[in-house]
Motif scaffolding. Structure first.
Motif, mmCIF file in Angstrom:
data_model
loop_
_atom_site.group_PDB
_atom_site.id
_atom_site.type_symbol
_atom_site.label_atom_id
_atom_site.label_comp_id
_atom_site.label_asym_id
_atom_site.label_seq_id
_atom_site.Cartn_x
_atom_site.Cartn_y
_atom_site.Cartn_z
ATOM 1 N N ILE A 1 33.947 1.967 13.790
ATOM 2 C CA ILE A 1 35.219 1.367 13.404
ATOM 3 C C ILE A 1 36.131 2.482 12.919
ATOM 4 O O ILE A 1 35.830 3.190 11.963
ATOM 5 C CB ILE A 1 35.004 0.313 12.304
ATOM 6 C CG1 ILE A 1 34.151 -0.835 12.861
ATOM 7 C CG2 ILE A 1 36.329 -0.219 11.788
ATOM 8 C CD1 ILE A 1 33.731 -1.842 11.824
ATOM 9 N N ASN B 1 40.087 4.280 11.916
ATOM 10 C CA ASN B 1 41.201 4.018 11.013
ATOM 11 C C ASN B 1 42.216 3.062 11.639
ATOM 12 O O ASN B 1 42.803 2.219 10.961
ATOM 13 C CB ASN B 1 41.879 5.343 10.657
ATOM 14 C CG ASN B 1 42.770 5.222 9.438
ATOM 15 O OD1 ASN B 1 42.352 4.707 8.413
ATOM 16 N ND2 ASN B 1 44.006 5.673 9.554
ATOM 17 N N ASP C 1 41.653 0.637 13.450
ATOM 18 C CA ASP C 1 41.161 -0.745 13.460
ATOM 19 C C ASP C 1 41.452 -1.492 12.162
ATOM 20 O O ASP C 1 41.438 -2.728 12.142
ATOM 21 C CB ASP C 1 39.644 -0.775 13.705
ATOM 22 C CG ASP C 1 39.272 -0.250 15.077
ATOM 23 O OD1 ASP C 1 39.983 -0.567 16.036
ATOM 24 O OD2 ASP C 1 38.270 0.484 15.177
ATOM 25 N N VAL C 2 41.688 -0.768 11.088
ATOM 26 C CA VAL C 2 41.768 -1.409 9.771
ATOM 27 C C VAL C 2 43.120 -1.261 9.074
ATOM 28 O O VAL C 2 43.359 -1.921 8.066
ATOM 29 C CB VAL C 2 40.661 -0.872 8.839
ATOM 30 C CG1 VAL C 2 39.284 -1.224 9.375
ATOM 31 C CG2 VAL C 2 40.788 0.634 8.652
ATOM 32 N N LYS D 1 37.546 -8.410 6.397
ATOM 33 C CA LYS D 1 36.475 -7.432 6.276
ATOM 34 C C LYS D 1 36.696 -6.283 7.251
ATOM 35 O O LYS D 1 37.452 -6.401 8.219
ATOM 36 C CB LYS D 1 35.125 -8.095 6.572
ATOM 37 C CG LYS D 1 34.693 -9.140 5.560
ATOM 38 C CD LYS D 1 33.344 -9.724 5.953
ATOM 39 C CE LYS D 1 32.876 -10.782 4.971
ATOM 40 N NZ LYS D 1 31.579 -11.374 5.383
ATOM 41 N N THR D 2 36.016 -5.182 7.005
ATOM 42 C CA THR D 2 36.117 -4.027 7.899
ATOM 43 C C THR D 2 35.708 -4.403 9.315
ATOM 44 O O THR D 2 36.227 -3.859 10.285
ATOM 45 C CB THR D 2 35.224 -2.877 7.389
ATOM 46 O OG1 THR D 2 35.522 -2.624 6.021
ATOM 47 C CG2 THR D 2 35.440 -1.611 8.201
ATOM 48 N N THR D 3 34.794 -5.354 9.435
ATOM 49 C CA THR D 3 34.293 -5.768 10.751
ATOM 50 C C THR D 3 35.145 -6.860 11.387
ATOM 51 O O THR D 3 34.789 -7.384 12.437
ATOM 52 C CB THR D 3 32.852 -6.285 10.619
ATOM 53 O OG1 THR D 3 32.800 -7.284 9.575
ATOM 54 C CG2 THR D 3 31.896 -5.163 10.274
ATOM 55 N N ARG E 1 41.599 -7.211 13.400
ATOM 56 C CA ARG E 1 42.984 -7.365 12.946
ATOM 57 C C ARG E 1 43.971 -7.391 14.100
ATOM 58 O O ARG E 1 45.137 -7.749 13.903
ATOM 59 C CB ARG E 1 43.346 -6.220 11.986
ATOM 60 C CG ARG E 1 42.642 -6.297 10.640
ATOM 61 C CD ARG E 1 42.769 -4.985 9.888
ATOM 62 N NE ARG E 1 42.280 -5.066 8.512
ATOM 63 C CZ ARG E 1 40.995 -5.054 8.169
ATOM 64 N NH1 ARG E 1 40.063 -4.954 9.108
ATOM 65 N NH2 ARG E 1 40.633 -5.138 6.899
ATOM 66 N N LYS F 1 30.767 -5.014 15.865
ATOM 67 C CA LYS F 1 29.805 -5.675 14.985
ATOM 68 C C LYS F 1 28.722 -6.349 15.813
ATOM 69 O O LYS F 1 27.546 -6.358 15.440
ATOM 70 C CB LYS F 1 30.508 -6.712 14.111
ATOM 71 C CG LYS F 1 29.556 -7.434 13.162
ATOM 72 C CD LYS F 1 30.248 -8.455 12.306
ATOM 73 C CE LYS F 1 29.247 -9.143 11.389
ATOM 74 N NZ LYS F 1 29.853 -10.171 10.534
ATOM 75 N N GLU G 1 29.620 0.667 10.455
ATOM 76 C CA GLU G 1 31.046 0.610 10.200
ATOM 77 C C GLU G 1 31.631 2.015 10.067
ATOM 78 O O GLU G 1 32.817 2.227 10.271
ATOM 79 C CB GLU G 1 31.318 -0.186 8.918
ATOM 80 C CG GLU G 1 30.880 -1.636 9.022
ATOM 81 C CD GLU G 1 31.161 -2.404 7.743
ATOM 82 O OE1 GLU G 1 31.900 -1.867 6.893
ATOM 83 O OE2 GLU G 1 30.647 -3.519 7.599
ATOM 84 N N THR G 2 30.795 2.998 9.713
ATOM 85 C CA THR G 2 31.246 4.380 9.562
ATOM 86 C C THR G 2 30.380 5.285 10.429
ATOM 87 O O THR G 2 29.328 4.883 10.935
ATOM 88 C CB THR G 2 31.142 4.838 8.095
ATOM 89 O OG1 THR G 2 29.754 4.822 7.709
ATOM 90 C CG2 THR G 2 31.911 3.897 7.188
#
Length: 265
Positions: free
Chosen positions: A20, A22, A24-25, A181-183, A186, A233, A239-240
């Motif tokens: 994931i 930057n 993406d979030v 959530k990060t997952t 967006r 996911k 996630e990192t």
């Protein structure tokens, strides 16, 4: 061992591409889809038009407060509590399936599809026609009994929420629900909106600053916001980069152990 090496490289490439990033979030990035004045985007929010099952707070004031007491629920005046929450469920005016509210003295008033300002004018006109004189100097206030919406999917807290504000954008609504959530994806958030003829599903990319021009950027009462999980996911990647490398190392360790066990048999 050579086969394990190539398999390791393949797994590493797949999982690394699944990290994931930057992009993406981060919300409201300039992706070149906005105009040059993207930092001064004009809002496209339109006055909300009342729907079935909405609850309205209506307050009538005049020079003689005793004359208007029949129109204002006594629990709102004497309870000492704030107007809102469960109190409004019992004392507010609910829009029925025909788009009407039942108002003291005036009876049924159709409000379906009208704006708040329209309803204020409509109630005031009816009161002056049937009950008051112009000299009474009546003042009518109409508000929605909170902006109620639902959040589900990849968020910090799914559920039904109510905010006592006139306008709420989708980022504020999600922040109130614990944020995505990060997952969570967006780039394709679904807004399920209620219309007189049924419900419609709309899409909005919250990573693009152009989302502020969307008619779905500002939520409406009874909206449902659905956040889908990222495909990363589903793949089970971290996630990192650190989590991804840990996953790759674990898989490689199992493969190596399996290889040597098979070789020694």
């Amino acid at each position: 061992m050579k086969h394990c090496y190539w398999l390791f490289l393949l797994l590493f490439a797949v999982l690394l591409s699944s990290c994931i990033t930057n992009k993406d979030v981060v919300y409201l990035q300039d992706k070149g889809t906005a105009m040059s004045d993207s930092l001064q985007i004009k809002e496209l929010s339109k006055p909300y038009r009342v729907q079935i099952n909405d609850i309205l707070y209506i307050n009538v004031k005049a020079l003689d407060e005793e004359l208007v007491s029949i129109f204002n629920p006594t629990s709102q005046e004497n309870s000492g509590q704030n107007v809102g929450g469960a109190n409004l469920y019992f004392t507010g005016f609910t829009v029925d399936l025909h788009g009407n509210i039942k108002f003291p003295i005036l009876g049924e008033i159709n409000v379906l599809g009208y704006t708040i300002k329209d309803i204020e004018a409509k109630v005031k006109t009816a009161l002056l026609k049937q009950y008051f004189k112009e000299t009474a100097e009546i003042f009518v206030t109409v508000k929605l009994a909170g902006l109620r919406y639902t959040v589900t999917g990849e968020t910090g807290g799914t559920g039904v929420y109510t905010l006592y504000q006139d306008r709420v954008n989708i980022i504020e609504a999600l922040a109130n629900a614990g944020d995505i959530k990060t997952t969570g994806d967006r780039t394709d958030v679904l807004v399920i909106r209620q219309y007189p003829d049924g419900q419609k599903i709309h899409h909005i990319d919250l990573t693009d600053v152009a989302a502020m021009k969307s008619p779905y950027y500002y939520i409406q009462p009874n909206d449902m916001i659905l956040v889908k999980p990222l495909k990363r996911k589903v793949l089970g990647a971290g996630e990192t980069a650190t989590q991804t490398l840990t996953t790759v190392a674990s898989i490689f360790s199992v493969l190596v152990s399996t290889y040597f066990l098979a070789k020694n048999l």
